[in-house]
Write an enzyme that holds these catalytic residues in place. Structure first.
Site, PDB file in Angstrom:
ATOM      1  N   GLY A  50     -13.998  -4.579   0.019  1.00 60.67           N
ATOM      2  CA  GLY A  50     -15.359  -4.028   0.067  1.00 60.67           C
ATOM      3  C   GLY A  50     -15.675  -3.121  -1.103  1.00 60.67           C
ATOM      4  O   GLY A  50     -16.756  -3.204  -1.693  1.00 60.67           O
ATOM      5  N   LYS A 108     -21.619 -18.133   0.627  1.00 60.16           N
ATOM      6  CA  LYS A 108     -23.074 -18.001   0.735  1.00 60.16           C
ATOM      7  C   LYS A 108     -23.687 -17.084  -0.312  1.00 60.16           C
ATOM      8  O   LYS A 108     -23.110 -16.058  -0.675  1.00 60.16           O
ATOM      9  CB  LYS A 108     -23.423 -17.429   2.108  1.00 60.16           C
ATOM     10  CG  LYS A 108     -23.138 -18.381   3.241  1.00 60.16           C
ATOM     11  CD  LYS A 108     -23.543 -17.739   4.541  1.00 60.16           C
ATOM     12  CE  LYS A 108     -23.427 -18.729   5.693  1.00 60.16           C
ATOM     13  NZ  LYS A 108     -23.773 -18.091   6.951  1.00 60.16           N
ATOM     14  N   ARG A 150       0.811  -1.221   0.000  1.00 61.84           N
ATOM     15  CA  ARG A 150       0.000   0.000   0.000  1.00 61.84           C
ATOM     16  C   ARG A 150       0.845   1.273   0.000  1.00 61.84           C
ATOM     17  O   ARG A 150       0.421   2.288  -0.526  1.00 61.84           O
ATOM     18  CB  ARG A 150      -0.951  -0.013   1.193  1.00 61.84           C
ATOM     19  CG  ARG A 150      -2.068  -1.003   0.966  1.00 61.84           C
ATOM     20  CD  ARG A 150      -3.037  -1.059   2.100  1.00 61.84           C
ATOM     21  NE  ARG A 150      -4.262  -1.710   1.638  1.00 61.84           N
ATOM     22  CZ  ARG A 150      -5.226  -2.109   2.430  1.00 61.84           C
ATOM     23  NH1 ARG A 150      -5.132  -1.932   3.735  1.00 61.84           N
ATOM     24  NH2 ARG A 150      -6.298  -2.680   1.933  1.00 61.84           N
ATOM     25  N   GLY A 196     -12.650  -9.787  -1.309  1.00 66.49           N
ATOM     26  CA  GLY A 196     -12.543 -10.816  -0.269  1.00 66.49           C
ATOM     27  C   GLY A 196     -11.454 -11.847  -0.499  1.00 66.49           C
ATOM     28  O   GLY A 196     -10.279 -11.513  -0.678  1.00 66.49           O
TER      29      GLY A 196
HETATM   30  P1  AMP Z   1     -16.553 -15.522   0.296  1.00 67.88           P
HETATM   31  O1  AMP Z   1     -15.805 -14.728   1.348  1.00 67.88           O
HETATM   32  O2  AMP Z   1     -18.014 -15.370   0.346  1.00 67.88           O
HETATM   33  O3  AMP Z   1     -15.961 -15.304  -1.076  1.00 67.88           O
HETATM   34  O4  AMP Z   1     -16.354 -17.039   0.666  1.00 67.88           O
HETATM   35  C1  AMP Z   1     -15.112 -17.652   0.662  1.00 67.88           C
HETATM   36  C2  AMP Z   1     -15.198 -18.882   1.496  1.00 67.88           C
HETATM   37  O5  AMP Z   1     -16.114 -19.789   0.923  1.00 67.88           O
HETATM   38  C3  AMP Z   1     -13.883 -19.594   1.589  1.00 67.88           C
HETATM   39  O6  AMP Z   1     -13.459 -19.574   2.921  1.00 67.88           O
HETATM   40  C4  AMP Z   1     -14.197 -21.002   1.113  1.00 67.88           C
HETATM   41  O7  AMP Z   1     -13.589 -22.002   1.911  1.00 67.88           O
HETATM   42  C5  AMP Z   1     -15.691 -21.081   1.270  1.00 67.88           C
HETATM   43  N1  AMP Z   1     -16.295 -22.099   0.394  1.00 67.88           N
HETATM   44  C6  AMP Z   1     -16.221 -22.162  -0.935  1.00 67.88           C
HETATM   45  N2  AMP Z   1     -16.866 -23.259  -1.399  1.00 67.88           N
HETATM   46  C7  AMP Z   1     -17.352 -23.915  -0.324  1.00 67.88           C
HETATM   47  C8  AMP Z   1     -18.108 -25.114  -0.149  1.00 67.88           C
HETATM   48  N3  AMP Z   1     -18.485 -25.850  -1.197  1.00 67.88           N
HETATM   49  N4  AMP Z   1     -18.431 -25.465   1.114  1.00 67.88           N
HETATM   50  C9  AMP Z   1     -18.042 -24.705   2.154  1.00 67.88           C
HETATM   51  N5  AMP Z   1     -17.327 -23.565   2.061  1.00 67.88           N
HETATM   52  C10 AMP Z   1     -16.988 -23.171   0.832  1.00 67.88           C
END
Ligand code: AMP
Length: 400
Positions: free
Chosen positions: A378, A198, A38, A355
């Site tokens: 973000g 999610k 940074r 993320g």
């Molecule tokens: P995000 O921050 O929403 O991009 O989510 C990333 C997280 O989703 C990571 O820590 C991954 O381990 C988790 N992830 C991705 N695919 C799966 C899955 N099939 N089951 C559980 N966790 C998952």
């Protein structure tokens, strides 16, 4: 041409004091900077301003002091490292407003001055007008070079841009042109890869992309919600069953907009979520009740690569599987490598960010092969969601 004002739009800068909002919120352990990316990011802007004869006053937040002066969150320790990177003398001022440091700033002989943590003032996060005016009184122009904080309507981000003649810095411009090329004005066909845990945290993203891109590839935990919404048994997988209607709505909106959704056709499943458990690959509709989907399978990856091969632009947010836990990184790694290769062959413009995406691409060894990887979590996500970022709105040309 970008719709944002640039340093050239500010006119003559010689002899002027220019306030530059950077993101100097570097990771530190025991007073030592562990990653100076940074600090390096703002160097081209500072150099350009110095070449034009300006004096540079650097502004940034650091940590979350919540409006109080917390000595451990002072920016002072960055003075030396900044001087080294910028190759000029840098002095430090113990405040960031004219009422605190106007005199010290006027007396300082250094071409660059680092001002104290903006968040020591409660007016920073509330975008208090009096506080912004007090900061603005230190300079005659403002440059925002911190894309990563531009989703925040804070005084040192939007307040200053509304008071002083303002422009985007060089790091900001680089970020904006990559994001504009991927989403605002992309070469079609456009593919989006959306993964992660999610659906609920990425509803805005899925909704916006479904209406803008030609192919929406969905992986990660969120694909399970879509599979379940189509009546497929996802066993013990992470799945937001209560969002089945939402998933169906996104699929319908994509259909109306002419966007094809691609879900995994095969998956890697295990009965335990830990490193290297017993696992198997099976068709997406043959998951047993006690199994969890933890990655997309090779046939899915093959299909997703076929999609990318027919596209000119890729926008990527989120891993396709639980990539931190071996061997469930395989799907993400294979697709990331293929996207990186297509980019290097000049066939694809690829932009990724938000993320965990940066970590997943770095782990795949594909980060440097992408056209642009945005480290601003973000802010990048909000841009990809189609939101208007307040810090950028204030830099739009129409606002002059
Ligand atoms: P995000 O921050 O929403 O991009 O989510 C990333 C997280 O989703 C990571 O820590 C991954 O381990 C988790 N992830 C991705 N695919 C799966 C899955 N099939 N089951 C559980 N966790 C998952």
């Amino acid at each position: 041409m970008s719709r944002f004002r640039s340093i050239d739009d500010l006119g003559e800068l010689s002899g002027r004091q220019v306030l530059v909002r950077a993101d100097l919120n570097v990771p530190m352990i025991d007073g030592e900077i562990t990653d100076d990316t940074r600090l390096r990011a703002v160097a081209p802007t500072v150099q350009l301003l110095l070449d034009r004869g300006a004096r540079v006053l650097l502004l940034s937040h650091f940590g979350r002091p919540k409006g109080r002066r917390i000595p451990e969150l002072s920016l002072q320790p960055l003075t030396g490292p900044l001087a080294e990177i910028l190759q000029v003398e840098v002095s430090f001022a113990r405040g960031c407003t004219a009422s605190e440091v106007a005199e010290a700033v006027a007396l300082a002989r250094t071409p660059v001055q680092l001002l104290e943590n903006t968040r020591f003032h409660p007016g920073e996060e509330t975008n208090d007008r009096a506080f912004a005016l007090d900061m603005a009184a230190l300079g005659t122009a403002f440059i925002n070079d911190a894309f990563s904080v531009s989703h925040r309507a804070h005084a040192s981000v939007t307040g200053l841009a509304e008071i002083l003649p303002a422009a985007a810095g060089l790091a900001m411009e680089k970020e904006l042109s990559a994001l504009e090329a991927a989403l605002t004005d992309p070469a079609h066909p456009v593919a989006a890869v959306v993964g992660g845990a999610k659906v609920s945290t990425k509803l805005g993203l899925l909704g916006n992309l479904a209406e803008k891109v030609d192919h929406l590839i969905i992986g990660g935990g969120m694909a399970n919600t879509f599979l379940a919404a189509k009546g497929i048994n996802v066993g013990a997988s992470l799945c937001e069953h209560d969002l089945a209607d939402t998933a169906r709505d996104i699929m319908a909106r994509a259909d109306d907009a002419g966007c094809r959704i691609h879900l995994p056709v095969d998956v890697v499943v295990a009965k335990e979520f830990r490193a290297n458990p017993a696992h198997r690959t099976c068709p997406a509709d043959e998951v047993a009740d006690d199994e969890m989907i933890l990655d997309v399978g090779p046939a899915s990856v093959r299909e997703f690569i076929d999609v990318l091969e027919g596209c000119k632009t890729l926008i990527w947010n989120g891993p396709l599987g639980a990539f931190e836990t071996p061997p469930f990184e395989a799907g993400t790694t294979a697709l990331a490598k293929a996207a990186g290769d297509l980019t290097q062959q000049g066939k694809l413009l690829s932009v990724a960010g938000g993320g965990d995406t940066v970590a997943a691409l770095a782990q795949a060894g594909a980060r440097d092969a992408f056209s642009h990887v945005s480290t601003a979590g973000g802010a990048t996500l909000e841009w990809m969601e189609g939101k208007v970022l307040p810090g950028l709105k204030a830099l739009e040309k129409s606002g002059t």
